[in-house]
Scaffold this motif. Structure first.
Motif, PDB file in Angstrom:
ATOM      1  N   ASP A  27       7.709   6.994  -4.105  1.00 39.91           N
ATOM      2  CA  ASP A  27       7.280   5.648  -3.724  1.00 39.91           C
ATOM      3  C   ASP A  27       8.109   4.570  -4.409  1.00 39.91           C
ATOM      4  OD1 ASP A  27       5.001   6.644  -2.157  1.00 39.91           O
ATOM      5  OD2 ASP A  27       4.294   7.327  -4.101  1.00 39.91           O
ATOM      6  N   PRO A  37       6.258  -0.628   1.733  1.00 37.00           N
ATOM      7  CA  PRO A  37       6.373   0.811   2.050  1.00 37.00           C
ATOM      8  C   PRO A  37       6.405   1.130   3.533  1.00 37.00           C
ATOM      9  CG  PRO A  37       4.886   0.493   0.206  1.00 37.00           C
ATOM     10  CD  PRO A  37       5.242  -0.876   0.692  1.00 37.00           C
ATOM     11  N   LYS A  38       5.659   0.417   4.358  1.00 35.57           N
ATOM     12  CA  LYS A  38       5.653   0.728   5.789  1.00 35.57           C
ATOM     13  C   LYS A  38       7.030   0.529   6.402  1.00 35.57           C
ATOM     14  CE  LYS A  38       3.099  -0.102  10.067  1.00 35.57           C
ATOM     15  NZ  LYS A  38       1.945  -0.818  10.693  1.00 35.57           N
ATOM     16  N   TYR A  68       6.514  10.991   2.819  1.00 33.89           N
ATOM     17  CA  TYR A  68       5.149  11.127   2.310  1.00 33.89           C
ATOM     18  C   TYR A  68       4.546  12.335   3.023  1.00 33.89           C
ATOM     19  CZ  TYR A  68       4.818   8.247   6.529  1.00 33.89           C
ATOM     20  OH  TYR A  68       4.993   7.730   7.784  1.00 33.89           O
ATOM     21  N   PHE A  83      -0.726   2.477   4.558  1.00 31.94           N
ATOM     22  CA  PHE A  83       0.320   2.170   3.582  1.00 31.94           C
ATOM     23  C   PHE A  83      -0.219   1.187   2.552  1.00 31.94           C
ATOM     24  CE2 PHE A  83       2.686   3.551   7.298  1.00 31.94           C
ATOM     25  CZ  PHE A  83       3.647   4.386   6.740  1.00 31.94           C
ATOM     26  N   PRO A  89       1.225   6.619   0.578  1.00 35.40           N
ATOM     27  CA  PRO A  89       0.679   6.529   1.937  1.00 35.40           C
ATOM     28  C   PRO A  89      -0.266   7.694   2.226  1.00 35.40           C
ATOM     29  CG  PRO A  89       3.050   6.173   1.937  1.00 35.40           C
ATOM     30  CD  PRO A  89       2.696   6.680   0.573  1.00 35.40           C
TER      31      PRO A  89
END
Length: 342
Positions: A27, A37-38, A68, A83, A89
């Protein structure tokens, strides 16, 4: 020697200047690329770039194509991933909502044609081109007996696994094993050269040894029936598994073992001996609160146990975002210092 050569030397017992040093940063990549993150995980080339930047900065041996764990659920029909801004996630839509859904659940004929595969393929293409010849490129594979937990939830899967109709359980496991075989082949073809085979149900921490022998082991054999096991690492999600090391080596042929921080590392090293690779793993949850000096002392303790006789690798689990960067650096500096070989 390249990191890939050093890893091979550790596995075979050949001479090398030091032990392999793995560091798993997943991450952290979104922060590295200054993305949510998305957006980060949607771009496989971006994931690869972050892995390459972090490996170059810290100097450890491996890179990862893992986005993930829920990505596998997406390949099998999951429509929504949650997310978090600063966390892992998670699956937000179970593919199997009731036991009745198992009959209609199907594995794609070719997962590489699924839209969710594209970011993995893009990531591996970059990693293979940049460091494929020199560095371990790690991929993550969820075992068939564990995969249903991300398809239907752990509570429903445990109920079916332990108490439900055996024919229904085995129908789902057959479909999951078909997927695992396909997933392993696709990752290898795309450039992954170290496959971390995640089988928490292959640890006595989750189910007893009789269940492992009677149910889990046969399905693991089916998972791994194609392509051999030379590039596989046995991993149980940080759960201890010393009690099954012997059958895993004898029945599955897996020689590399990622030992839990909760397990007796000295015992694991004795069990594996020179037949393969013992991976000593630091408890990186505790690293959140340790000082740099405490991290360094723990690395030395692990390496002092595992390094004599060779066939040893140092690594961490799934480094939490909350671990201070100073502690990551202290861990790696100590691993390289104490991991030197005569």
């Amino acid at each position: 020697m390249t990191p890939r050569q050093i890893l091979h030397a550790a596995l075979t017992g050949a001479a090398a200047p030091r032990i392999p040093v793995f560091c798993n940063l997943f991450d952290h990549g979104a922060k590295e690329m200054k993305l949510h993150p998305k957006a980060y995980f949607a771009d496989g080339a971006c994931v690869a770039e972050a892995q390459l930047r972090m490996q170059k900065r810290y100097g450890y041996d491996n890179v990862w194509c893992l986005h993930y764990v829920g990505k596998e659920a997406e390949l099998l029909g999951c429509k929504e991933i949650l997310f978090a801004d600063d966390g892992v996630p998670n699956v937000a839509d179970f593919v199997i909502k009731s036991w009745d859904d198992i009959a209609s659940f199907e594995v794609p004929n070719d997962i590489t044609q699924h839209p969710a595969w594209q970011s993995i393929a893009d990531c591996l293409a970059v990693l293979r081109g940049e460091v494929g010849a020199s560095h371990p490129i790690c991929a993550y594979v969820t075992a068939s007996t564990t995969l249903p937990a991300i398809l239907m939830g752990m509570d429903k899967w445990m109920e079916l696994f332990l108490l439900g109709p055996a024919d229904l359980r085995d129908e789902l496991l057959r479909k999951c094993a078909d997927y695992v075989q396909q997933h392993i082949a696709a990752l290898r073809a795309a450039g992954a050269n170290v496959l971390v085979y995640s089988s928490p149900f292959g640890s006595p921490y989750f189910v007893n040894k009789k269940v492992i022998a009677d149910i889990v082991m046969p399905w693991m054999r089916r998972d791994l029936a194609l392509g051999g096991t030379d590039d596989l690492v046995y991993y149980c999600g940080m759960a201890p598994f010393n009690d099954v090391i012997e059958p895993v080596i004898e029945q599955l042929g897996i020689r590399s073992h990622y030992i839990s921080p909760l397990a007796d590392l000295a015992q694991a090293k004795r069990l594996i001996n020179t037949r393969g690779l013992t991976c000593g793993v630091i408890d990186d949850i505790k690293m959140i609160h340790w000082s740099a000096g405490e991290v360094r002392a723990e690395v030395r303790r692990i390496v002092d146990i595992g390094k004599p006789g060779g066939h040893f690798l140092f690594g961490n689990g799934v480094m939490p975002m909350a671990v201070p960067e100073a502690n990551i650096r202290a861990m790696l500096d100590a691993a390289f210092e104490f991991g030197q070989l005569p």
